[in-house]
Design a protein around this motif. Sequence first.
Motif, short mmCIF file in Angstrom:
data_model
loop_
_atom_site.label_atom_id
_atom_site.label_comp_id
_atom_site.label_asym_id
_atom_site.label_seq_id
_atom_site.Cartn_x
_atom_site.Cartn_y
_atom_site.Cartn_z
N GLN A 1 1.53 9.29 -6.24
CA GLN A 1 1.97 10.55 -5.92
C GLN A 1 3.04 11.04 -7.03
OE1 GLN A 1 0.70 12.53 -3.70
NE2 GLN A 1 1.88 14.41 -4.22
N PHE A 2 4.10 10.14 -7.09
CA PHE A 2 5.13 10.30 -8.19
C PHE A 2 4.68 10.75 -9.63
CE2 PHE A 2 8.35 9.31 -11.31
CZ PHE A 2 9.56 10.17 -10.95
N SER A 3 3.50 9.58 -9.90
CA SER A 3 2.80 9.89 -11.39
C SER A 3 2.22 11.42 -11.35
CB SER A 3 2.04 8.70 -11.61
OG SER A 3 0.80 8.81 -10.75
N ILE A 4 1.60 11.69 -10.42
CA ILE A 4 0.86 13.05 -10.56
C ILE A 4 1.72 14.17 -10.72
CG2 ILE A 4 -0.42 14.70 -8.96
CD1 ILE A 4 -1.86 12.34 -7.64
N LYS A 5 2.87 14.06 -9.85
CA LYS A 5 4.05 15.12 -10.13
C LYS A 5 4.61 15.23 -11.40
CE LYS A 5 5.58 15.35 -5.24
NZ LYS A 5 6.70 15.33 -4.33
N MET A 6 4.93 13.95 -12.04
CA MET A 6 5.20 13.75 -13.44
C MET A 6 4.18 14.16 -14.41
SD MET A 6 6.37 10.31 -15.29
CE MET A 6 4.62 9.52 -15.70
N THR A 7 2.98 14.01 -14.18
CA THR A 7 2.25 14.54 -15.12
C THR A 7 1.92 15.94 -15.21
OG1 THR A 7 0.77 12.55 -14.84
CG2 THR A 7 -0.23 14.32 -15.78
N ALA A 8 2.03 16.58 -13.90
CA ALA A 8 1.98 18.07 -13.74
C ALA A 8 3.47 18.70 -14.43
CB ALA A 8 1.99 18.64 -12.23
N SER A 9 4.41 18.20 -14.37
CA SER A 9 5.71 18.62 -14.87
C SER A 9 5.59 18.45 -16.43
CB SER A 9 7.05 17.50 -14.17
OG SER A 9 7.96 18.26 -14.77
N ASN A 10 4.96 17.32 -16.76
CA ASN A 10 4.90 17.19 -18.36
C ASN A 10 3.92 18.59 -18.79
OD1 ASN A 10 6.49 15.32 -18.62
ND2 ASN A 10 5.16 13.48 -18.32
N LYS A 11 3.03 18.55 -18.31
CA LYS A 11 2.19 19.87 -18.77
C LYS A 11 2.86 21.23 -18.67
CE LYS A 11 -2.15 17.66 -17.48
NZ LYS A 11 -3.56 17.69 -16.41
N GLU A 12 3.47 21.48 -17.47
CA GLU A 12 4.45 22.69 -17.50
C GLU A 12 5.35 22.81 -18.61
OE1 GLU A 12 6.18 22.87 -13.60
OE2 GLU A 12 4.26 23.24 -12.69
N ASN A 13 5.92 21.78 -18.76
CA ASN A 13 6.92 21.76 -20.04
C ASN A 13 6.41 21.94 -21.38
OD1 ASN A 13 9.08 21.50 -18.24
ND2 ASN A 13 8.88 19.04 -18.37
N GLN A 14 5.16 21.62 -21.62
CA GLN A 14 4.41 21.84 -22.76
C GLN A 14 3.86 23.25 -22.88
OE1 GLN A 14 1.29 18.85 -22.97
NE2 GLN A 14 2.79 17.05 -23.19
N PHE A 21 0.97 -1.21 -0.13
CA PHE A 21 -0.02 -0.04 -0.07
C PHE A 21 0.93 1.14 -0.01
CE2 PHE A 21 -2.21 3.11 2.17
CZ PHE A 21 -3.55 3.35 1.40
N VAL A 22 1.98 1.43 0.80
CA VAL A 22 2.82 2.40 0.96
C VAL A 22 3.62 2.65 -0.25
CG1 VAL A 22 4.87 3.20 2.02
CG2 VAL A 22 3.11 2.15 3.36
N ILE A 23 3.90 1.44 -1.03
CA ILE A 23 4.63 1.47 -2.28
C ILE A 23 3.85 2.26 -3.27
CG2 ILE A 23 5.68 0.20 -4.35
CD1 ILE A 23 6.84 -1.70 -2.05
N LEU A 24 2.65 1.68 -3.53
CA LEU A 24 1.60 1.98 -4.43
C LEU A 24 1.19 3.47 -4.25
CD1 LEU A 24 -0.34 1.54 -6.78
CD2 LEU A 24 -1.86 0.72 -5.10
N ALA A 25 1.17 4.15 -2.95
CA ALA A 25 0.66 5.55 -2.77
C ALA A 25 1.81 6.24 -3.06
CB ALA A 25 0.36 5.69 -1.21
N ALA A 26 3.18 5.78 -3.09
CA ALA A 26 4.30 6.68 -3.55
C ALA A 26 4.19 6.79 -4.81
CB ALA A 26 5.51 5.96 -2.84
N LEU A 27 4.13 5.50 -5.56
CA LEU A 27 4.17 5.87 -6.88
C LEU A 27 3.05 6.52 -7.60
CD1 LEU A 27 4.78 2.01 -7.77
CD2 LEU A 27 6.24 3.91 -8.19
#
Length: 217
Positions: free
Chosen positions: A204-217, A196-202
């Motif tokens: 959260q990381f996917s949300i940050k990665m998506t937000a970062s990709n949108k900013e770069n675009q 559960f902890v590993i899944l929650a961390a992944l």
Amino acid sequence: MANATNTKVNLSSDYHDLKYVGNYLPDQADQNQEATSSAWNIYQPLPINTAKIDSVTLENYTFGIEFLELNDFYSKVDRSIKYALLFIGLTFIVFYFLENIKNLKINLIQYALIGFAIFLNYILLLSFAEYVGFTLSYVISSSATILLIVSFTWKISKDKNSTSAIFGLLFLLYALLYFLLELKETALLVGSISIFVILAALMQFSIKMTASNKENQ
């Protein structure tokens, strides 16, 4: 000739995985880290006459213990196989993240080879466990699998950060799996919380990665 109407037995053992068998449970059963002690005090309403022992059915008076192997290497290997799909899924997710962050190009054949390498780990584990024991075979099989996937990652990416990330993930996963396999009663609880902890961390990381990709675009 001897008559017995009351049987008293005190038993102590340094083996912890015990099962009580027969028609009588112990009156006292104490277990600590060093030893397990049990005591029976059995009253037999029909005394056993040793002069007529052949005519007496003793099945009604049986009691004792069996020594169990609750965590032998076969059961450990079987339990480890149940985590195979989880390991493959988490590894694929990390590779997917690396594809997006580092602009890597990993095709389906390469994903399949990585998944097959993880499955092969369990075959190696079972093969070596029959000869050198579980702990040493786990070290050999997991080290070989990690080395294979990490070297494969390096040849694909030529990037130290990506290779280090894969190494760190695999090392933590196999270390966690070994810890879970050594547990007995609490393995399911600890395993489910860890996943559960590993899944929650992944997530959260996917949300940050998506937000970062949108900013770069």
